[in-house]
Design a protein around this motif. Structure first.
Motif, PDB file in Angstrom:
ATOM      1  N   MET A 125       0.838  -1.194   0.000  1.00 12.09           N
ATOM      2  CA  MET A 125       0.000   0.000   0.000  1.00 12.09           C
ATOM      3  C   MET A 125       0.883   1.259   0.000  1.00 12.09           C
ATOM      4  SD  MET A 125      -3.064   0.823   2.663  1.00 12.09           S
ATOM      5  CE  MET A 125      -3.578  -0.871   2.780  1.00 12.09           C
ATOM      6  N   LEU A 126       1.894   1.260   0.842  1.00 12.58           N
ATOM      7  CA  LEU A 126       2.811   2.403   0.896  1.00 12.58           C
ATOM      8  C   LEU A 126       3.515   2.596  -0.449  1.00 12.58           C
ATOM      9  CD1 LEU A 126       4.470   2.051   4.410  1.00 12.58           C
ATOM     10  CD2 LEU A 126       2.879   3.820   3.615  1.00 12.58           C
ATOM     11  N   LEU A 127       4.008   1.479  -0.970  1.00 11.02           N
ATOM     12  CA  LEU A 127       4.724   1.517  -2.244  1.00 11.02           C
ATOM     13  C   LEU A 127       3.827   2.095  -3.334  1.00 11.02           C
ATOM     14  CD1 LEU A 127       7.445   0.441  -3.512  1.00 11.02           C
ATOM     15  CD2 LEU A 127       6.082  -1.490  -4.311  1.00 11.02           C
ATOM     16  N   LEU A 128       2.577   1.598  -3.400  1.00 12.38           N
ATOM     17  CA  LEU A 128       1.653   2.057  -4.436  1.00 12.38           C
ATOM     18  C   LEU A 128       1.347   3.535  -4.281  1.00 12.38           C
ATOM     19  CD1 LEU A 128      -0.882  -0.910  -4.752  1.00 12.38           C
ATOM     20  CD2 LEU A 128       0.804  -0.142  -6.413  1.00 12.38           C
ATOM     21  N   CYS A 129       1.235   3.997  -3.042  1.00 11.66           N
ATOM     22  CA  CYS A 129       0.990   5.423  -2.819  1.00 11.66           C
ATOM     23  C   CYS A 129       2.127   6.246  -3.430  1.00 11.66           C
ATOM     24  CB  CYS A 129       0.877   5.731  -1.320  1.00 11.66           C
ATOM     25  SG  CYS A 129      -0.718   5.300  -0.636  1.00 11.66           S
ATOM     26  N   GLY A 130       3.352   5.786  -3.203  1.00 16.53           N
ATOM     27  CA  GLY A 130       4.501   6.478  -3.783  1.00 16.53           C
ATOM     28  C   GLY A 130       4.420   6.495  -5.293  1.00 16.53           C
ATOM     29  N   VAL A 131       4.111   5.334  -5.873  1.00 14.09           N
ATOM     30  CA  VAL A 131       4.021   5.243  -7.334  1.00 14.09           C
ATOM     31  C   VAL A 131       2.919   6.163  -7.855  1.00 14.09           C
ATOM     32  CG1 VAL A 131       3.513   3.706  -9.259  1.00 14.09           C
ATOM     33  CG2 VAL A 131       4.907   2.890  -7.357  1.00 14.09           C
ATOM     34  N   LEU A 132       1.824   6.244  -7.100  1.00  6.88           N
ATOM     35  CA  LEU A 132       0.698   7.087  -7.525  1.00  6.88           C
ATOM     36  C   LEU A 132       1.125   8.554  -7.591  1.00  6.88           C
ATOM     37  CD1 LEU A 132      -2.307   7.435  -8.196  1.00  6.88           C
ATOM     38  CD2 LEU A 132      -2.761   7.613  -5.753  1.00  6.88           C
ATOM     39  N   VAL A 133       1.832   8.989  -6.587  1.00  5.35           N
ATOM     40  CA  VAL A 133       2.295  10.384  -6.572  1.00  5.35           C
ATOM     41  C   VAL A 133       3.199  10.651  -7.777  1.00  5.35           C
ATOM     42  CG1 VAL A 133       3.710  12.073  -5.335  1.00  5.35           C
ATOM     43  CG2 VAL A 133       2.098  10.622  -4.074  1.00  5.35           C
ATOM     44  N   ILE A 134       4.137   9.726  -8.000  1.00  4.92           N
ATOM     45  CA  ILE A 134       5.044   9.889  -9.141  1.00  4.92           C
ATOM     46  C   ILE A 134       4.257   9.922 -10.449  1.00  4.92           C
ATOM     47  CG2 ILE A 134       6.907   8.798 -10.451  1.00  4.92           C
ATOM     48  CD1 ILE A 134       7.861   7.633  -7.743  1.00  4.92           C
ATOM     49  N   ALA A 135       3.270   8.997 -10.576  1.00  4.05           N
ATOM     50  CA  ALA A 135       2.490   8.940 -11.820  1.00  4.05           C
ATOM     51  C   ALA A 135       1.704  10.219 -12.027  1.00  4.05           C
ATOM     52  CB  ALA A 135       1.551   7.729 -11.786  1.00  4.05           C
TER      53      ALA A 135
END
Lengths: 357, 275
Positions: free
Chosen positions: A24-34
């Motif tokens: 979940m944390l990882l995906l949040c990071g990816v979402l911000v980058i995207a």
């Protein structure tokens, strides 16, 4: 395939919640980058970095940059996030509800039903009493899409599920029938539409995020946000439902009420997403499936992670659709279908045993 | 105590159960026995509210029809005959589903020790090393014990706030080998001895004789009788219900019943044949 599943043998204790949190944390990071990437990428030369540095140093941002970044790209990014999250969560909820990983709003005709609702609203909206049009205004199309999606989900569940067991074959075939029926009525609507309405319909049915504007975002966001907010509360019930309806009831879940809420949630999320973006397929089936492979089917994490990964997936697809044949744009539905179609076939192969039920 | 009065169940035109009166006491292992198709499982489903019935089922003094699912979930766990799962849950994830049952109610009631855990429940059913396995990859007997662990976790303390809790088991040993049959029966027996109530649909009359202290015999949708094993497990009652010649043997030194033995294999299986 085998390699993929073998890599994800659950931890020794069989408890994958820790891993789900990490993801979940990882995906949040990816979402911000995207999100940032999608703001920065585009056919026009507008530069996010220049605008930001201008902003930081107190200089005025050029009008062109402001229009491109704020009026075109920003609502589009937000729309991609909302639509992606809604479609992925709809898929996850439907799969839990039907106890089957092949259920997806696009495949079983719910999106078509929602689309029909939207088309009817566009074509026949003028005939509604002024009281209603005044109060609903721009919300008429998403509201009608919600109703269409709700009616088709309800109908599908009634047809495909008997005594708490869903027949996969019946579900998929009923979905085809529903889709065909919605398509036929939509055809009639298009036939009787006048020129102005035809223009609206054409833009709507192109099924891309290209038309995203702040007003579109604002009219459809409430329904999607509501559905996304409700979905985590369904997690425990959907987990219990995996045991079957009777057993779910025995561990304290009010099954009937929960099913009604789940169907409404799917209809709201799918309806609003379809109303603003046309039909974008396969997000609802690819995202939850990947997550189940990674961290297991516990809906407590599956629903939230689906929302985030759904948003990421649609942002990536949107970026591809804007860049691949720039300056022209490929409809985003083509990108998701290109990824999702083969993926669906792959799941079918893995689930062949289930289909024989 | 659980008391069911005048229970009638029909599927469409077919009447499956006819005016059955049934009681079970906390602290006892009550078995429901009878031939195939006699309505044992249907009775169980009426007692748990799974099928529509006419009549009344009172559990711990309250009509179950007037209780919310979570209120019932605090008081009783139900083990179905077989459970297939829709998604690839691990054993731990399945058992944990029992942990949340009736969550809010049991937390509010206080006096509830939170020391119970998934590994303990798995250990209890003899599945100590299975926590990380996928449920779908287990054998039928292992799956059944995983489900039992889930149900046990749901009602871990047999008595909660001075109220007995209940285990409803639908053929709990049907797919188990003899060793695990005895293990599961002993778990149920211990639950009853600790003050909880156990109601189990049973096929194996020998196991029933060994573990139950109250037996209800169902025959063709009617209650043929309910009472202590000595009163129900008789040559006449069993032979009538099962339509074959059966003889009940008792072994005086151990005080348990051993049965059934077909009186003569050739003459069995014909209703009304002379005994």
């Amino acid at each position: 395939m085998a390699v993929l599943t073998q890599n994800f043998i659950p931890a020794h204790t069989g408890d994958r919640s820790h891993r789900a949190h990490l993801l979940m944390l990882l995906l949040c990071g990816v979402l911000v980058i995207a999100c940032i990437a999608n703001l920065a990428i585009g056919a026009s030369g507008a530069s996010l970095w220049k605008a930001l540095s201008d902003l930081a140093t107190g200089q005025d941002i050029s009008l062109r940059d402001k229009v491109v970044l704020w009026d075109i790209r920003a609502p589009r990014v937000l729309m991609a996030c909302l639509v992606g999250a809604s479609l992925a969560v709809s898929g996850a909820i439907m799969q839990g509800l039907f106890r089957n990983p092949l259920a997806d709003p696009g495949i079983v005709g719910v999106s078509a039903g929602a689309g029909l609702g939207a088309i009817v609203a566009i074509v026949l909206g003028g005939f509604l009493p002024a009281v209603i049009t005044q109060h609903l205004g721009y919300y008429i199309v998403p509201a009608a899409a919600f109703l269409g999606g709700w009616a088709s989900t309800l109908l599908l569940y009634r047809v495909a599920t008997r005594k708490g067991r869903t027949s996969v074959a019946t579900m998929l075939l009923a979905g085809i029938a529903l889709g065909a029926l919605s398509g036929a009525i939509s055809g009639v609507m298009i036939y009787i539409a006048d020129d102005a309405q035809l223009r609206d319909l054409t833009f709507w049915s192109m099924g891309s995020l290209a038309g995203a504007t702040w007003s579109k975002v604002l009219t459809s966001a409430p329904l999607m946000l509501l559905a996304l907010f409700v979905s985590p509360f369904l997690a425990r019930s959907l987990n219990g439902l995996a045991l079957g309806e009777a057993a779910a009831n025995h561990i304290g879940i009010p099954v009937q009420r929960m099913k009604n809420i789940a169907i409404m949630t799917v209809a709201a999320a799918t309806g609003a997403a379809v109303a603003v973006s046309g039909g974008i397929g396969f997000v609802g089936i690819v995202v939850p499936h990947v997550l189940r492979l990674l961290v297991g089917p516990d809906h407590k994490y599956l629903l939230i992670n689906s929302a985030i990964l759904g948003a990421v997936m649609l942002l990536v697809a949107d970026a591809i659709s804007r860049v691949i044949i720039a300056p022209a744009e490929l409809p985003i539905g083509i990108i998701t279908a290109t990824i999702g179609g083969p993926f669906f076939l792959w799941i079918l192969l893995r689930q062949r045993g289930l289909l024989d039920m | 105590m659980l008391s069911a009065t005048n229970i009638t169940v029909s599927y469409g035109q077919n009447r499956i159960l006819h005016h059955i009166d049934f009681t079970a006491q906390a602290g006892e292992f009550t078995a429901i026995v009878g031939p195939n198709g006699s309505g044992k499982t249907t009775l169980m489903r009426a007692l748990t509210g799974e099928v529509p019935y006419t009549g009344k089922v009172i559990l711990n003094g309250t009509n179950i029809a007037r209780q919310k699912p979570w209120e019932l979930a605090v008081q009783r766990g139900v083990l179905p005959q077989a459970t297939s799962l829709a998604f690839p849950f691990t054993v731990t994830e399945v058992v944990r589903l029992g942990l949340n049952a009736g969550l809010s109610a049991s937390l509010n009631s206080g006096g509830h020790s939170n020391q119970i855990s998934v590994p303990q429940a798995l250990e209890r059913v003899g599945l100590g090393g299975f926590a990380g396995r996928y449920y779908q990859e287990l054998s039928g007997g292992e799956q059944q014990r995983v489900q039992l662990a889930r149900v046990l976790l749901q009602v871990w303390e047999p008595i909660l706030n001075d109220t007995p809790r209940w285990l409803f088991l639908d053929e709990p040993v049907s797919s188990l080998d003899i060793g695990h049959q005895l293990l599961v029966m002993q778990i149920a027996r211990d639950f009853a001895d600790a003050g909880g109530g156990v109601i189990a649909v049973m096929h194996d009359l020998n196991l029933t004789a060994m573990f139950a202290n109250n037996i209800a015999l169902i025959s063709q949708g009617h209650l043929a009788g309910q009472g202590a094993p000595a009163a129900i497990l008789t040559d006449d009652m069993l032979s009538d219900a099962y339509h074959c010649n059966l003889r009940v043997n008792t072994s005086p030194d151990q005080g348990t019943f051993l049965l059934p033995h077909a009186a003569s294999f050739g003459a069995a299986i014909s209703p009304g044949a002379p005994r």
